[in-house]
Design an enzyme around this catalytic site. Structure first.
Site, mmCIF file in Angstrom:
data_model
loop_
_atom_site.group_PDB
_atom_site.id
_atom_site.type_symbol
_atom_site.label_atom_id
_atom_site.label_comp_id
_atom_site.label_asym_id
_atom_site.label_seq_id
_atom_site.Cartn_x
_atom_site.Cartn_y
_atom_site.Cartn_z
ATOM 1 N N ASP A 56 -4.128 -3.123 -0.360
ATOM 2 C CA ASP A 56 -3.423 -1.850 -0.510
ATOM 3 C C ASP A 56 -3.985 -1.009 -1.654
ATOM 4 O OD1 ASP A 56 -2.214 -4.001 -2.013
ATOM 5 O OD2 ASP A 56 -0.533 -2.687 -2.515
ATOM 6 N N HIS A 57 -4.775 -1.611 -2.524
ATOM 7 C CA HIS A 57 -5.403 -0.887 -3.628
ATOM 8 C C HIS A 57 -6.839 -0.468 -3.315
ATOM 9 C CE1 HIS A 57 -2.305 -1.834 -6.786
ATOM 10 N NE2 HIS A 57 -1.980 -2.681 -5.813
ATOM 11 N N HIS A 116 -6.497 -6.593 -3.958
ATOM 12 C CA HIS A 116 -5.544 -6.515 -2.856
ATOM 13 C C HIS A 116 -5.856 -5.296 -1.992
ATOM 14 C CE1 HIS A 116 -1.943 -9.239 -4.102
ATOM 15 N NE2 HIS A 116 -2.652 -9.786 -3.140
ATOM 16 N N HIS A 174 -7.577 -4.672 -9.097
ATOM 17 C CA HIS A 174 -7.740 -5.976 -8.447
ATOM 18 C C HIS A 174 -8.094 -5.713 -6.986
ATOM 19 C CE1 HIS A 174 -3.583 -4.953 -7.497
ATOM 20 N NE2 HIS A 174 -3.497 -5.965 -6.655
ATOM 21 N N ASP A 203 -0.862 -4.280 -11.118
ATOM 22 C CA ASP A 203 0.116 -5.191 -10.521
ATOM 23 C C ASP A 203 0.253 -6.416 -11.408
ATOM 24 O OD1 ASP A 203 0.100 -3.374 -8.477
ATOM 25 O OD2 ASP A 203 -0.134 -4.863 -6.888
ATOM 26 N N HIS A 252 4.074 2.157 -7.872
ATOM 27 C CA HIS A 252 3.954 0.957 -7.040
ATOM 28 C C HIS A 252 5.331 0.325 -6.853
ATOM 29 C CE1 HIS A 252 1.596 -1.875 -4.866
ATOM 30 N NE2 HIS A 252 1.762 -2.896 -5.700
#
Length: 296
Positions: A68-69, A66, A64, A182, A245
């Site tokens: 942080d990814h 976000h 996805h 996530d 995570h």
């Protein structure tokens, strides 16, 4: 072709810039294929620690969007293009992800166009090796199949506004590893994780004193609690379950939960084998799943 099937947690952290838990990134090495799932903060540093040339990555798959990814993508792309021994990519940078991936990569190309121009002129690097190719998908199904490695994307639930969001099932030589991405507690993870050799799941928790904090509550509402993750493991029945995570929430004066508390809450619903992921922890997947911890 080598029969190696190895999954390594390059980063097991969250947006918190901790030096011991880098951003989300998972390395898959299967036969002659090397892929990365997500590219969080520090992914290239972890690859360097493993002596895996950054330019050797065959594809980057995104769960996805976000930050942080994804914040490690420019580093992975551009450092992997350099001429040094730890990089030296000699093919376009290939990215696979849900709808929106092409737009993301197009804008990164625009943002770094001057860097590419300069290095082509100054270092005589091949512009074609800085090119980006993308593939997008919009539904569950096979998204990568090469050299005996097969990757299946499946929809997960990271919250009403956080769409698209996917997990991945990785299959090689009759073995399988599943990465939840996530997600809240989700039936699709159980469906695609059923009977896997390795099921890697995200997790989030906070001490009871923080339960009434709206910011903490909002984060927890987008993730899976240890007890819920235990239910996923109990129903999917993998050979080995593992956490990555780790969203271990804290307040200014309240410490995050301990690993012991994480395991204790998981044990309320799951009695099987489990590992709490650490950066550079690897899983060798064969007749059994062998866990190796980093010696760094």
């Amino acid at each position: 072709m080598a029969s190696t099937f190895r999954v390594t947690l390059l980063g097991t952290g969250v947006p918190i810039p901790r030096p011991d838990r880098f951003g989300p990134a998972t390395l898959v090495e299967a036969g002659d294929q090397t892929i990365l799932i997500d590219a969080g903060r520090g992914a290239t540093i972890r690859l360097f620690e493993l002596d895996v040339p950054i330019g050797r990555i065959d594809a980057l798959l995104l769960t996805h969007f976000h930050s942080d990814h994804t914040v490690g993508i420019p580093d992975l792309w551009l450092t992997g293009w350099l001429g040094s021994y730890f990089a030296a990519r000699r093919k376009p940078f290939h990215v696979i992800g849900p709808a929106g991936t092409s737009e993301l990569m197009h804008h990164l190309e625009a943002a770094y166009a001057r860097d590419v121009d300069i290095r082509v002129e100054d270092e005589k690097l091949g512009r074609e090796h800085a090119a980006i190719t993308t593939e997008e998908f919009v539904r569950d199904g096979v998204v990568y199949e090469r050299g005996g490695l097969r990757v299946i994307a499946f929809t997960v639930d990271h919250g009403d506004a956080i769409k698209p969001a996917y997990g991945y099932r990785i299959e090689y030589d009759g073995r399988s590893a599943v990465l939840s991405g996530d997600t809240r507690y989700n039936e699709n993870v159980i469906k695609f994780g059923a009977g896997a050799d390795l099921l890697i799941h995200e997790v989030a928790m906070a001490r009871p004193e923080l339960a009434g904090d709206p910011h903490i509550r909002r984060i927890l509402d987008h993730h899976t609690t240890p007890r819920e993750a235990g239910l996923v493991f109990a129903r999917a029945k993998p050979k080995l379950a593992a956490y990555t995570h780790l969203v271990m929430l804290a307040g200014e004066d309240i410490a995050p939960p301990s690993i012991q508390q994480l395991i204790a809450q998981t044990r309320e619903s799951y009695a099987g084998p489990i590992e709490v992921g650490e950066d550079l922890m690897s899983f060798e997947i064969g007749a059994t799943v062998t866990v190796r911890r980093s010696s760094r």
